[in-house]
Design a protein around this motif. Structure first.
Motif, mmCIF file in Angstrom:
data_model
loop_
_atom_site.group_PDB
_atom_site.id
_atom_site.type_symbol
_atom_site.label_atom_id
_atom_site.label_comp_id
_atom_site.label_asym_id
_atom_site.label_seq_id
_atom_site.Cartn_x
_atom_site.Cartn_y
_atom_site.Cartn_z
ATOM 1 N N ASP A 87 0.982 -1.214 -0.046
ATOM 2 C CA ASP A 87 -0.099 0.139 -0.120
ATOM 3 C C ASP A 87 0.754 1.323 -0.167
ATOM 4 O O ASP A 87 2.074 1.163 0.292
ATOM 5 N N ALA B 216 1.128 3.919 1.965
ATOM 6 C CA ALA B 216 1.646 4.461 3.195
ATOM 7 C C ALA B 216 2.823 3.822 3.548
ATOM 8 O O ALA B 216 3.874 4.190 3.707
ATOM 9 N N THR C 29 3.259 0.224 10.118
ATOM 10 C CA THR C 29 2.507 1.023 9.231
ATOM 11 C C THR C 29 1.535 -0.019 8.310
ATOM 12 O O THR C 29 0.468 0.162 7.568
ATOM 13 N N CYS D 231 -2.551 -0.115 7.814
ATOM 14 C CA CYS D 231 -2.882 0.758 6.738
ATOM 15 C C CYS D 231 -4.432 0.392 5.995
ATOM 16 O O CYS D 231 -4.918 1.253 5.128
ATOM 17 N N SER E 39 -3.136 9.130 5.317
ATOM 18 C CA SER E 39 -2.004 8.126 5.360
ATOM 19 C C SER E 39 -1.189 8.181 6.707
ATOM 20 O O SER E 39 -0.513 7.313 7.211
ATOM 21 N N PRO F 50 -2.413 5.265 9.689
ATOM 22 C CA PRO F 50 -1.683 3.972 9.562
ATOM 23 C C PRO F 50 -0.053 4.178 10.175
ATOM 24 O O PRO F 50 0.420 3.327 10.722
ATOM 25 N N MET G 182 -8.855 5.570 1.439
ATOM 26 C CA MET G 182 -8.705 5.666 2.706
ATOM 27 C C MET G 182 -9.742 6.451 3.384
ATOM 28 O O MET G 182 -10.223 6.254 4.377
#
Length: 453
Positions: free
Chosen positions: A43, A45, A82, A86, A197, A200, A318
């Motif tokens: 992902d 992030a 993270t 996420c 972001s 996360p 998100m």
């Protein structure tokens, strides 16, 4: 008189063994979190975090990063934490108002993947110590800590996880208490970042900070052991008018994972949506309506849930995870939610969007919530044939009261691996032998997604 940190530490070190129920639930949480980490690793992030610290990643680092690469324990915990959080598919822990495992598992893995001698049982004991510490810290500052806008994952989660890491490192009682004291100086993270972001990243920050706090305590840094309760301490600064304090904190023979347990997520979105989704699906299954039959849906949830779900018209995946309108409409439209529903193209589907204005959300009042640990989330569905259907959920599917089945857990893990583009054969079953492995590092080294040799 003993400080709060000393009381928490005494309780942790007094537990030299755990019940089969506690060990089983801890193992399930670790396996579930590894699945979430794998699904989230690609992902945006965690990839951004990886790029930010690319100079610190190579073949010779002490600790492993999912999907390859090694780094210092701090950087590995930051990236893996993270990744764990996420997709918002990782578990919830109500006593801490936190995503407990998304901080604990990456932090502990950063130590375990650097040391062949860490067994599965030792890892799980450290996990349970960190979870109990999270519960105890959260007991004192909640509910107002969370309600006023602090993200418990990165505040309470950081402090409690420092205890778990300290246990895994073999620190004594004083060292464990000092790790938690140091971690209070790292605690941060506003819920105003939800839907970005940075949210996360909070889990990654907490995992990194917990690791560093424990290592600093091991190296001789010290803080005040009354830092939770003293003037200008954690409660004073982070608590709020409705915080409990620790006067009523008491030790229990049963571990908190046996009593409260964790909530293993069935839906990959903010937990504030889950009880309304489950309640609405209960009505849909019982009465057989479709979204086309619906005139309106009214939901009533907690005040903090309304604050969390700030995106009635999400513009990216998100934000969609923090949208009651999108999550509930999607679940009723197709009977479920999956990782595939949270992509930039999926959230713009007109067949979903046209139903979202039917859904409204209100909150309990402060007076209704006062003094009550948990209120049910309510759903009223008004249908075009004149029927008005009403129900409520106190517990989400995946909680101790309404647990996922073993098949549900396997299916979720397989979905996570498919999302990650990885093979699913044997992986879940192998990881369910986690408790009995002599070396977590050796066990994980058997998978292509954890290159740690």
């Amino acid at each position: 008189m003993a400080t709060v940190l000393e009381k928490i530490t005494d309780q942790i070190v007094s537990r030299t063994s755990f019940s089969p129920v506690a060990m089983k639930r801890a193992q399930e949480a670790v396996v579930d979190t590894i699945g979430c980490m794998l699904a989230g690793a690609a992902d945006q992030a965690p990839q951004s975090v990886t790029r930010a610290f690319s100079a610190d990643i190579g073949a010779n680092g002490a600790s492993a990063i999912l999907r390859g690469g090694r780094a210092s324990p701090s950087v590995a915990a930051l990236i893996n934490g993270t990744a764990a959080h996420c997709l918002d598919f990782d578990d919830n822990f109500h006593p801490a108002r936190a995503h407990a495992s998304a901080v604990l598992v990456p932090a502990l893995l950063s130590i375990a993947t650097a040391d062949t001698a860490v067994s599965g049982r030792r890892f799980l004991h450290a996990y349970l110590a960190g979870l109990e510490a999270q519960a105890a810290v959260g007991f004192g500052v909640n509910p107002s800590h969370y309600n006023r806008g602090w993200h418990g994952t990165s505040t309470v989660g950081c402090i409690g996880t420092a205890a778990g890491v300290a246990v895994l490192l073999g620190l004594d009682a004083t060292g464990i208490a000092q790790a938690m004291s140091i971690a209070t100086s790292f605690a941060a993270g506003p819920k105003g970042q939800f839907g970005t972001s940075a949210k996360p990243l909070h889990a990654g920050m907490a995992a990194r900070n917990a690791v560093e706090a424990a290592l600093l305590a091991q190296a001789g840094i010290s803080g005040r052991l009354d830092i939770l309760e003293r003037s200008q301490g954690f409660l004073d600064l982070f608590g709020g008018e409705a915080s409990n304090g620790w006067q009523a904190l008491s030790a229990s023979d049963r571990h908190v994972i046996e009593t409260y347990g964790l909530v293993t997520k069935l839906h990959p979105c903010c937990a504030s949506t889950h009880r309304a989704i489950d309640a609405a699906r209960d009505l849909q299954i019982e009465h057989g309506f479709s979204l086309d039959d619906v005139l309106s849906i009214q939901t009533k949830v907690g005040r903090s849930a309304v604050d969390n779900l700030a995106y009635p018209h999400p513009v990216d995946e998100m934000q969609a995870r923090f949208s009651m309108q999108y999550c509930l409409a999607t679940a009723l439209y197709q009977g479920r939610l999956s990782l595939t529903d949270f992509t930039d193209s999926a959230i713009l589907r007109p067949e979903i969007r046209r139903h979202m204005p039917k859904i409204s959300m209100s909150a309990y009042s402060a007076a209704e919530e006062h003094g009550i640990e948990r209120l049910p989330h309510q759903v009223i569905v008004n249908l075009s044939d004149g029927r008005s259907l009403k129900t409520e959920r106190l517990h989400a599917t995946g909680s101790v009261a309404m647990p996922l089945t073993a098949a549900d857990r396997r299916s979720k893990f397989a979905d996570c691996l498919r999302w990650a583009g990885l093979k699913t054969e044997e992986t879940h079953g192998t990881l369910l032998r986690f408790e009995d492995t002599a070396s977590v590092k050796v066990l994980l080294n058997g998978f292509e997604w954890f290159a740690i040799s």
